[in-house]
Design an enzyme around this catalytic site. Structure first.
Site, short mmCIF file in Angstrom:
data_model
loop_
_atom_site.label_atom_id
_atom_site.label_comp_id
_atom_site.label_asym_id
_atom_site.label_seq_id
_atom_site.Cartn_x
_atom_site.Cartn_y
_atom_site.Cartn_z
N VAL A 98 -0.84 15.70 5.84
CA VAL A 98 -0.76 16.19 4.75
C VAL A 98 -1.33 15.38 3.36
O VAL A 98 -1.80 16.14 2.54
CB VAL A 98 0.46 16.84 4.38
CG1 VAL A 98 1.49 15.90 4.06
CG2 VAL A 98 0.31 18.34 3.38
N ASP A 99 -1.13 14.15 3.44
CA ASP A 99 -1.61 13.22 2.48
C ASP A 99 -3.30 13.37 2.57
O ASP A 99 -3.85 13.51 1.31
CB ASP A 99 -1.31 11.95 2.64
CG ASP A 99 -1.68 11.34 4.09
OD1 ASP A 99 -1.98 12.08 4.96
OD2 ASP A 99 -1.37 9.98 4.10
N ASP A 101 5.30 10.86 -2.91
CA ASP A 101 4.20 10.82 -1.90
C ASP A 101 4.71 9.99 -0.62
O ASP A 101 4.83 8.70 -0.97
CB ASP A 101 2.94 10.21 -2.49
CG ASP A 101 1.84 9.67 -1.50
OD1 ASP A 101 1.89 10.10 -0.37
OD2 ASP A 101 0.91 9.24 -2.06
N ILE A 102 5.31 10.61 0.22
CA ILE A 102 6.10 9.83 1.14
C ILE A 102 5.34 9.35 2.52
O ILE A 102 4.60 10.20 3.04
CB ILE A 102 7.24 10.57 1.62
CG1 ILE A 102 8.15 11.00 0.75
CG2 ILE A 102 8.23 9.62 2.84
CD1 ILE A 102 9.43 11.84 1.11
N ASN A 154 4.35 6.54 5.63
CA ASN A 154 4.93 5.78 6.85
C ASN A 154 5.79 4.70 6.37
O ASN A 154 7.07 4.62 6.89
CB ASN A 154 4.01 5.64 8.12
CG ASN A 154 3.71 6.73 8.76
OD1 ASN A 154 4.40 7.28 9.24
ND2 ASN A 154 2.23 6.96 8.60
N THR A 155 5.25 3.85 5.62
CA THR A 155 6.00 2.71 5.26
C THR A 155 6.45 2.74 3.59
O THR A 155 7.63 2.49 3.54
CB THR A 155 5.19 1.35 5.36
OG1 THR A 155 3.71 1.78 4.94
CG2 THR A 155 5.03 1.05 6.99
N LEU A 156 5.56 3.23 2.79
CA LEU A 156 5.96 3.33 1.37
C LEU A 156 6.06 4.51 0.85
O LEU A 156 5.23 5.45 1.18
CB LEU A 156 4.83 2.37 0.75
CG LEU A 156 4.78 0.77 0.64
CD1 LEU A 156 3.45 0.34 -0.51
CD2 LEU A 156 6.17 0.54 -0.05
N SER A 172 -1.96 2.09 4.56
CA SER A 172 -1.51 1.63 5.75
C SER A 172 -2.59 2.15 6.82
O SER A 172 -2.86 1.08 7.52
CB SER A 172 -0.29 2.30 6.27
OG SER A 172 0.81 2.08 5.42
N1 LIG Z 1 4.29 -3.86 -1.75
C1 LIG Z 1 3.39 -3.56 -0.86
N2 LIG Z 1 3.62 -3.29 0.24
C2 LIG Z 1 2.86 -2.91 1.22
N3 LIG Z 1 1.67 -2.82 0.98
C3 LIG Z 1 1.04 -3.09 -0.04
C4 LIG Z 1 1.90 -3.37 -1.33
N4 LIG Z 1 1.31 -3.73 -2.50
C5 LIG Z 1 -0.02 -3.37 -2.07
N5 LIG Z 1 0.03 -2.97 -0.54
C6 LIG Z 1 -1.32 -2.85 0.22
O1 LIG Z 1 -1.45 -1.37 -0.05
C7 LIG Z 1 -1.47 -0.79 1.38
C8 LIG Z 1 -1.00 0.42 1.61
O2 LIG Z 1 -1.31 1.27 0.66
P1 LIG Z 1 -0.30 2.51 0.42
O3 LIG Z 1 0.59 2.27 -0.47
O4 LIG Z 1 -1.56 3.44 -0.16
O5 LIG Z 1 -0.14 2.92 1.65
P2 LIG Z 1 0.24 4.52 2.41
O6 LIG Z 1 -0.85 4.80 3.27
O7 LIG Z 1 0.78 5.24 1.39
O8 LIG Z 1 1.38 4.05 3.25
P3 LIG Z 1 2.04 4.64 4.40
O9 LIG Z 1 1.75 4.16 5.65
O10 LIG Z 1 3.34 4.46 3.77
O11 LIG Z 1 1.33 6.09 4.11
C9 LIG Z 1 -1.52 -1.99 2.30
O12 LIG Z 1 -2.47 -2.00 3.31
C10 LIG Z 1 -1.36 -3.36 1.30
O13 LIG Z 1 -2.56 -4.15 1.52
C1 LIG Z 2 -3.23 8.89 9.25
C2 LIG Z 2 -2.09 8.96 8.28
C3 LIG Z 2 -1.01 7.92 8.92
C4 LIG Z 2 -2.63 8.44 6.94
O1 LIG Z 2 -1.39 8.21 5.87
C5 LIG Z 2 -1.51 10.29 7.98
O2 LIG Z 2 -2.39 11.06 7.33
C6 LIG Z 2 -0.97 10.82 9.16
O3 LIG Z 2 -0.04 10.71 9.79
N1 LIG Z 2 -1.91 11.89 9.98
C7 LIG Z 2 -1.55 12.71 11.04
C8 LIG Z 2 -2.59 12.45 11.96
C9 LIG Z 2 -3.79 13.18 11.31
O4 LIG Z 2 -4.31 13.20 10.51
O5 LIG Z 2 -4.66 13.46 12.39
K LIG Z 3 -1.21 7.44 2.29
#
Ligand SMILES: Nc1ncnc2c1ncn2[C@@H]1O[C@H](COP(=O)(O)OP(=O)(O)OP(=O)(O)O)[C@@H](O)[C@H]1O
Ligand SMILES: CC(C)(CO)[C@@H](O)C(=O)NCCC(=O)O
Ligand SMILES: [K+]
Length: 279
Positions: free
Chosen positions: A100-101, A6-7, A9-11, A123
């Site tokens: 797609v998530d 599950d890729i 934007n950040t994690l 995020s």
């Molecule tokens: N190690 C960590 N790094 C960043 N965020 C973390 C961490 N641990 C918990 N969090 C929390 O989790 C949230 C991010 O959740 P999640 O991992 O579901 O992100 P995501 O939406 O999948 O990220 P992405 O932008 O990568 O899609 C952040 O708002 C933060 O509060």
């Molecule tokens: C909104 C996020 C960043 C949440 O992870 C992702 O679903 C995404 O990049 N979506 C594309 C834009 C949209 O869903 O309208």
């Molecule tokens: K997500």
């Protein structure tokens, strides 16, 4: 073994699932990157027979990831947002543009609960609706807790909300900057989700079960007024439903699925909305 990715934007989150027993063997998360180091960022690919990917990262990240994996693994399945899947019709004008998530979450939610409100607290915080019958309405995107906090630039970014905090502690006025910021962004997030849920159920005339996922799901959950369930593997469950590989998956069993929360009545939802308008 099946490797699910599950890729974000950040994690980037990964898990390894046993193809025979359907058990989850291990899981982890790393910063999203273009070049993966199998054996450290992601598990050793020697044990992996199939990969399933949901990615909302930049295009090049997915391309590089798929190139690496295709060299080493027999089957690589990449999820896409489509106009229709598994009985759900995508509500976006341009279905391919729906993250797609979000699509995976909506599909998983619909498989589990029928009509649903799926909320991803990452995020970004996203809220999506699928009606009984399978019409996805579209949804809402707002900044997640960490992004909201960082955007204030008050030097409080490194002091995160303790995920074990109770909602009552987080909803009172803060008496230090860190507290005022944490409580403010928490209030912004939970009030938005509560209100969005009520407005849409009211409009559509149907109370929907709510499902929460993402890194901040647990803490957001405490501020949600309506019955709901936290489902950490909701995006992965969408991958399972789209690309069933194990016997359990083919039988429609989604891993880690919570019990379906029974929503409150429409009358209650409407009374709550009317009450908040009077104030
Ligand atoms: N190690 C960590 N790094 C960043 N965020 C973390 C961490 N641990 C918990 N969090 C929390 O989790 C949230 C991010 O959740 P999640 O991992 O579901 O992100 P995501 O939406 O999948 O990220 P992405 O932008 O990568 O899609 C952040 O708002 C933060 O509060
Ligand atoms: C909104 C996020 C960043 C949440 O992870 C992702 O679903 C995404 O990049 N979506 C594309 C834009 C949209 O869903 O309208
Ligand atoms: K997500």
């Amino acid at each position: 073994m099946i490797l699910d990715l599950d890729i974000g934007n950040t994690l980037s989150k990964w898990r390894l699932k046993d193809a025979d027993s359907s058990e989850i063997r291990s899981r982890g998360a790393v910063w999203t990157r273009e070049e993966w180091r199998p054996g450290s960022d992601i598990p050793d690919l020697d044990v992996v027979e199939a990969v399933r990917i949901s990615s909302v990262a930049r295009k090049v990240v997915l391309e590089e990831t798929v190139t690496l994996l295709r060299r080493r693994v027999g089957a690589v399945h990449v999820a896409r947002s489509t106009p229709e899947a598994l009985g759900v019709t995508n509500g976006y004008e341009e279905p391919g543009r729906l993250g797609v998530d979000r699509w995976m979450g909506a599909l998983a939610g619909y498989q589990l609960a029928g009509g649903c409100c799926s909320v991803d607290c990452g995020s970004a915080i996203t809220v999506d609706f699928v009606l009984p019958g399978g019409r996805h309405l579209g949804g809402y995107i707002l900044p997640g807790l960490r992004l909201m906090k960082e955007s204030l630039k008050l030097g409080t970014r490194n002091v995160a909300i303790d995920p074990d905090s109770e909602a009552e502690e987080l909803l009172v006025p803060g008496t230090r900057t860190v507290e005022a910021v944490n409580h403010g962004i928490y209030m912004a997030a939970v009030s938005a989700v509560n209100r969005i849920y009520s407005e849409v159920c009211d409009r559509e005339g149907v109370p929907l079960p709510m499902l929460l996922t993402g890194g901040d799901a647990r803490v957001i959950s405490r501020g949600i007024q309506v019955p709901h369930a936290v489902w950490p593997d909701m995006v992965y469950a969408g991958l399972e439903a789209c690309f069933p590989l194990t016997a359990a998956e083919r039988a429609g069993k989604l891993s880690g699925a919570p019990g379906v929360p029974s929503p409150v009545s429409l009358e209650k939802i409407r009374a709550g909305l009317a009450f908040s308008m009077l104030l």
